[in-house]
Design an enzyme around this catalytic site. Structure first.
Site, PDB file in Angstrom:
ATOM      1  N   SER A  97       0.838  -1.195   0.000  1.00  0.00           N
ATOM      2  CA  SER A  97       0.000   0.000   0.000  1.00  0.00           C
ATOM      3  C   SER A  97       0.871   1.243   0.000  1.00  0.00           C
ATOM      4  O   SER A  97       2.055   1.190   0.347  1.00  0.00           O
ATOM      5  CB  SER A  97      -0.888  -0.003   1.252  1.00  0.00           C
ATOM      6  N   TYR A 138      -3.589  -0.438   9.729  1.00  0.00           N
ATOM      7  CA  TYR A 138      -3.447  -0.795   8.322  1.00  0.00           C
ATOM      8  C   TYR A 138      -2.071  -0.399   7.805  1.00  0.00           C
ATOM      9  O   TYR A 138      -1.378  -1.201   7.163  1.00  0.00           O
ATOM     10  CB  TYR A 138      -4.539  -0.102   7.509  1.00  0.00           C
TER      11      TYR A 138
END
Length: 257
Positions: A149, A162
């Protein structure tokens, strides 16, 4: 594929496991691998989306099947690995795309959400790598592709657990490459930009925010699922033999601005 491209990018006879394969980037990668000839096993938590995703697989190329598993449950991940071995035999390509994205402000992030995010996004790729990576190395060929990510390298948008999990995933990728690349196993990560997937649904419901994200790229647009087909086939193929331990940003230049 013609005689030049087939030895480089063809995946005929390769067996691929794709977690998170029922939707989004995971499904797009599974479709690409299948179209290139791989026999693909899709893994996700819910059975109905898995059946629907298999039905959407390319009609030519390899084959597609599915197994349901909760990647946030350590025991279930081990059971999945056992089932894969029974049904599929040796795994040549492992794609860790399953993920969860619960991102309240850090001061409101509870330990339960923290634990489940880390179990799903980081622990499961570790366990599956441990189950399949050494056997790949023994056979002298393997590919591990971890979906990272933008939050792997920068904190924004309440990255919280996350962001931590995805930063850890890029570090895991390097550790897997260090461990097994000398024996033919290439481990790499892909860091997407902003793509219209279930994980980014909240962003794409806001047209102002969506347009702002597009303006931050060099290409002037946000990502689409087809942007990941080529990089997935490359990283899964013989063409990737000297590329390992890398995080490849497929983000329209977002990370460079």
């Amino acid at each position: 594929m013609n005689d030049f491209f087939t030895p480089l990018f063809g995946l005929r006879g390769r067996k691929a496991v794709v977690t998170g394969g029922s939707s989004g980037i995971g499904e797009a990668i599974a479709q690409a691998l299948c179209a290139a000839g791989a026999d693909v096993l899709l893994v996700a938590r819910r059975t109905d989306p898995l059946r629907e995703a298999v039905a959407r697989m390319p009609v030519s190329g390899g084959t597609a099947s599915w197994l349901a598993a909760d990647l946030g449950d350590r025991e279930a991940v081990h059971q999945l690995a056992d089932q894969v071995a029974e049904r599929f035999g040796a795994v040549d390509i492992l794609v860790n795309s399953a993920g969860m994205n619960v991102r309240p402000p850090l001061s409101e992030l509870g330990e339960e959400d923290w634990d489940r995010t880390l179990r799903t996004n980081l622990d499961a790729p570790f366990v599956l790598g441990q189950r399949f990576g050494p056997a790949m190395a023994e056979r002298g060929w393997g590919r591990i592709i971890n979906i990272a990510s933008q939050q792997s390298v920068r904190a924004f948008g309440n990255s919280g657990a996350y962001g931590v999990s995805k930063a850890g995933l890029t570090a895991l990728t390097r550790s897997q490459a260090e461990a097994w690349s000398a024996r033919g196993v290439c481990a790499n990560a892909v860091a997407p930009g902003f793509v219209d997937t279930p994980l980014n649904e909240a962003v794409f419901r806001d047209p102002v925010r969506t347009e702002a994200m597009a303006r931050r790229t060099m290409t002037g647009r946000n990502g689409v699922l087809s942007d990941f087909a080529g990089v997935a086939v490359f990283l899964a193929s013989d063409a990737c033999a000297y590329v390992t331990g890398q995080t490849i940003f497929v983000d329209g230049g977002f990370s460079s601005t």
